[in-house]
Enzyme design. Structure first.
Site, PDB file in Angstrom:
ATOM      1  CE1 TYR A   1      -4.501  -2.364   4.743  1.00  0.00           C
ATOM      2  CE2 TYR A   1      -4.004  -0.063   4.290  1.00  0.00           C
ATOM      3  CZ  TYR A   1      -4.231  -1.352   3.843  1.00  0.00           C
ATOM      4  OH  TYR A   1      -4.148  -1.631   2.490  1.00  0.00           O
TER       5      TYR A   1
ATOM      6  CB  SER B   1      -0.871   0.006   1.251  1.00  0.00           C
ATOM      7  OG  SER B   1      -1.617   1.193   1.313  1.00  0.00           O
TER       8      SER B   1
HETATM    9  O1  NJP Z   1      -9.940  -5.707  -0.944  1.00  0.00           O
HETATM   10  P1  NJP Z   1     -11.224  -6.651  -1.022  1.00  0.00           P
HETATM   11  P2  NJP Z   1      -8.865  -5.291  -2.067  1.00  0.00           P
HETATM   12  N1  NJP Z   1      -7.236 -15.634   3.491  1.00  0.00           N
HETATM   13  O2  NJP Z   1     -11.787  -6.613   0.356  1.00  0.00           O
HETATM   14  C1  NJP Z   1      -9.347 -12.057   0.505  1.00  0.00           C
HETATM   15  C2  NJP Z   1      -4.507  -3.783  -0.680  1.00  0.00           C
HETATM   16  N2  NJP Z   1      -4.872  -2.375  -0.837  1.00  0.00           N
HETATM   17  O3  NJP Z   1      -9.032  -6.046  -3.303  1.00  0.00           O
HETATM   18  O4  NJP Z   1     -11.698 -14.147   2.006  1.00  0.00           O
HETATM   19  C3  NJP Z   1      -7.423 -15.624   2.162  1.00  0.00           C
HETATM   20  O5  NJP Z   1     -12.095  -6.270  -2.167  1.00  0.00           O
HETATM   21  C4  NJP Z   1     -10.813 -11.874   0.209  1.00  0.00           C
HETATM   22  O6  NJP Z   1     -11.405 -13.093  -0.165  1.00  0.00           O
HETATM   23  P3  NJP Z   1     -12.493 -13.829   0.806  1.00  0.00           P
HETATM   24  C5  NJP Z   1      -5.113  -4.463   0.523  1.00  0.00           C
HETATM   25  O7  NJP Z   1      -4.428  -4.161   1.719  1.00  0.00           O
HETATM   26  C6  NJP Z   1      -6.142  -2.007  -1.110  1.00  0.00           C
HETATM   27  O8  NJP Z   1      -8.844  -3.822  -2.145  1.00  0.00           O
HETATM   28  O9  NJP Z   1     -12.900 -15.034   0.044  1.00  0.00           O
HETATM   29  N3  NJP Z   1      -7.995 -14.606   1.505  1.00  0.00           N
HETATM   30  C7  NJP Z   1     -10.773 -10.970  -1.014  1.00  0.00           C
HETATM   31  O10 NJP Z   1     -10.628 -11.737  -2.193  1.00  0.00           O
HETATM   32  C8  NJP Z   1      -4.992  -5.905   0.123  1.00  0.00           C
HETATM   33  O11 NJP Z   1      -3.736  -6.425   0.495  1.00  0.00           O
HETATM   34  C9  NJP Z   1      -6.464  -0.641  -1.210  1.00  0.00           C
HETATM   35  O12 NJP Z   1     -13.575 -12.830   1.032  1.00  0.00           O
HETATM   36  C10 NJP Z   1      -8.424 -13.572   2.242  1.00  0.00           C
HETATM   37  C11 NJP Z   1      -9.526 -10.154  -0.815  1.00  0.00           C
HETATM   38  O13 NJP Z   1      -8.732 -10.815   0.185  1.00  0.00           O
HETATM   39  C12 NJP Z   1      -5.127  -5.882  -1.395  1.00  0.00           C
HETATM   40  O14 NJP Z   1      -4.967  -4.528  -1.781  1.00  0.00           O
HETATM   41  C13 NJP Z   1      -5.485   0.312  -1.050  1.00  0.00           C
HETATM   42  C14 NJP Z   1      -8.280 -13.522   3.632  1.00  0.00           C
HETATM   43  C15 NJP Z   1      -9.831  -8.736  -0.352  1.00  0.00           C
HETATM   44  O15 NJP Z   1     -10.605  -8.100  -1.314  1.00  0.00           O
HETATM   45  C16 NJP Z   1      -6.430  -6.392  -1.937  1.00  0.00           C
HETATM   46  O16 NJP Z   1      -7.524  -5.714  -1.301  1.00  0.00           O
HETATM   47  C17 NJP Z   1      -4.213  -0.087  -0.762  1.00  0.00           C
HETATM   48  C18 NJP Z   1      -7.650 -14.616   4.256  1.00  0.00           C
HETATM   49  N4  NJP Z   1      -7.468 -14.662   5.584  1.00  0.00           N
HETATM   50  C19 NJP Z   1      -3.910  -1.430  -0.674  1.00  0.00           C
HETATM   51  N5  NJP Z   1      -8.810 -12.359   4.087  1.00  0.00           N
HETATM   52  C20 NJP Z   1      -7.850  -0.158  -1.503  1.00  0.00           C
HETATM   53  N6  NJP Z   1      -8.777  -1.015  -1.890  1.00  0.00           N
HETATM   54  O17 NJP Z   1      -8.088   1.068  -1.403  1.00  0.00           O
HETATM   55  C21 NJP Z   1      -9.264 -11.703   3.010  1.00  0.00           C
HETATM   56  O18 NJP Z   1      -3.282   0.852  -0.587  1.00  0.00           O
HETATM   57  N7  NJP Z   1      -9.040 -12.420   1.886  1.00  0.00           N
END
Ligand code: NJP
Length: 237
Positions: free
Chosen positions: A151, A138
């Site tokens: 975070y 991030s």
């Molecule tokens: O978030 P979201 P993003 N084990 O909530 C999965 C970074 N980032 O795509 O568990 C396995 O739509 C979850 O799947 P499910 C952020 O820090 C974002 O934005 O099946 N999977 C879903 O597919 C992160 O590292 C922003 O619901 C797990 C996914 O993670 C990355 O981008 C800004 C899990 C999350 O999808 C992707 O986030 C920034 C687990 N324990 C950095 N827990 C931003 N969006 O603004 C969750 O600077 N998931």
């Protein structure tokens, strides 16, 4: 083309878009999500003509589950070329309102998850003397914001981890990089993808484009870090 990629957090948001773009480039995919939705993503990909997709409902913070899925991916596809550590969670509140449970949970997913996923693929990549490990960190892995202590701390940790990893992995021909986006329109931090107030934010595909660029760089080239943010996002100096 024909490269094998593991993408964590591919159920939705950035990870799902990364999976679709990698598939368009001919990659074989092992997709990880903690909810059943991950299988839905796999189904959609297959419907769009991507034949080589395996989906795993697994927690990135669970070492046994991650080792098993790495073993199964190797059995199914024979190799692992790319790991995208994308799974992550976020919440934003003052420190004194953050519970210890919330603190532990965010470190488990965002930091321990990256450690476990990386550790699980390293022996194989080292043996083949090739591989690319990309972590979606991030912009707040580089500067701090109020109400984001937990975070922000996880993303600083991830930057440190990836920096050390890059130096350890280099002699084995393994490339390591981080992608550091600003605000992206996804489901992140309990938000809704496509909400009107996020119209001018980055799109998941913008971040996925960066992954493709990093992963497809010619072998003599290492892209350590890509920082991208919405034009409207202002930064502390
Ligand atoms: O978030 P979201 P993003 N084990 O909530 C999965 C970074 N980032 O795509 O568990 C396995 O739509 C979850 O799947 P499910 C952020 O820090 C974002 O934005 O099946 N999977 C879903 O597919 C992160 O590292 C922003 O619901 C797990 C996914 O993670 C990355 O981008 C800004 C899990 C999350 O999808 C992707 O986030 C920034 C687990 N324990 C950095 N827990 C931003 N969006 O603004 C969750 O600077 N998931």
């Amino acid at each position: 083309k024909d490269q094998v990629a593991i993408v964590t957090g591919a159920s939705r948001g950035i990870g799902k878009e990364i999976a679709f773009q990698l598939a368009q480039h001919g990659a074989k995919l092992a997709l990880v999500g903690s909810s059943e939705t991950i299988h839905q993503t796999g189904k959609e990909l297959k419907e769009q003509g991507a034949p080589f997709v395996e989906t795993f409902q697994a927690d990135v913070a669970n070492e046994q589950q991650m080792s098993e899925l790495v073993a199964q991916t190797l059995k199914q596809f024979g190799q692992i070329d790319i790991l995208v550590n994308n799974a992550g969670i976020g919440f934003f509140k003052p420190i004194e309102e953050t519970t210890l449970e919330e603190w532990k949970k965010i470190f488990e997913v965002n930091v321990q998850g990256v450690f476990i996923g990386t550790k699980a693929v390293l022996p194989h990549m080292k043996e083949r003397r090739t591989g690319t490990i990309i972590t979606i960190s991030s912009d707040v892995g580089r500067y701090t914001i109020p109400n984001g202590a937990a975070y922000t701390a996880t993303k600083y940790a991830v930057q440190g981890f990836s920096g050390s990893l890059a130096q350890e992995a280099r002699e084995y021909g393994i490339r390591v990089g981080t992608i550091n986006p600003g605000m992206v329109d996804t489901y992140f931090a309990n938000s809704v993808q496509g909400a009107p107030e996020k119209q001018k934010w980055l799109q998941a595909r913008d971040v996925a484009n960066a992954v493709i660029y990093m992963a497809s760089a010619p072998k003599h080239m290492l892209i350590d870090e890509i920082v991208l943010h919405p034009f409207i996002q202002t930064y502390p100096v």
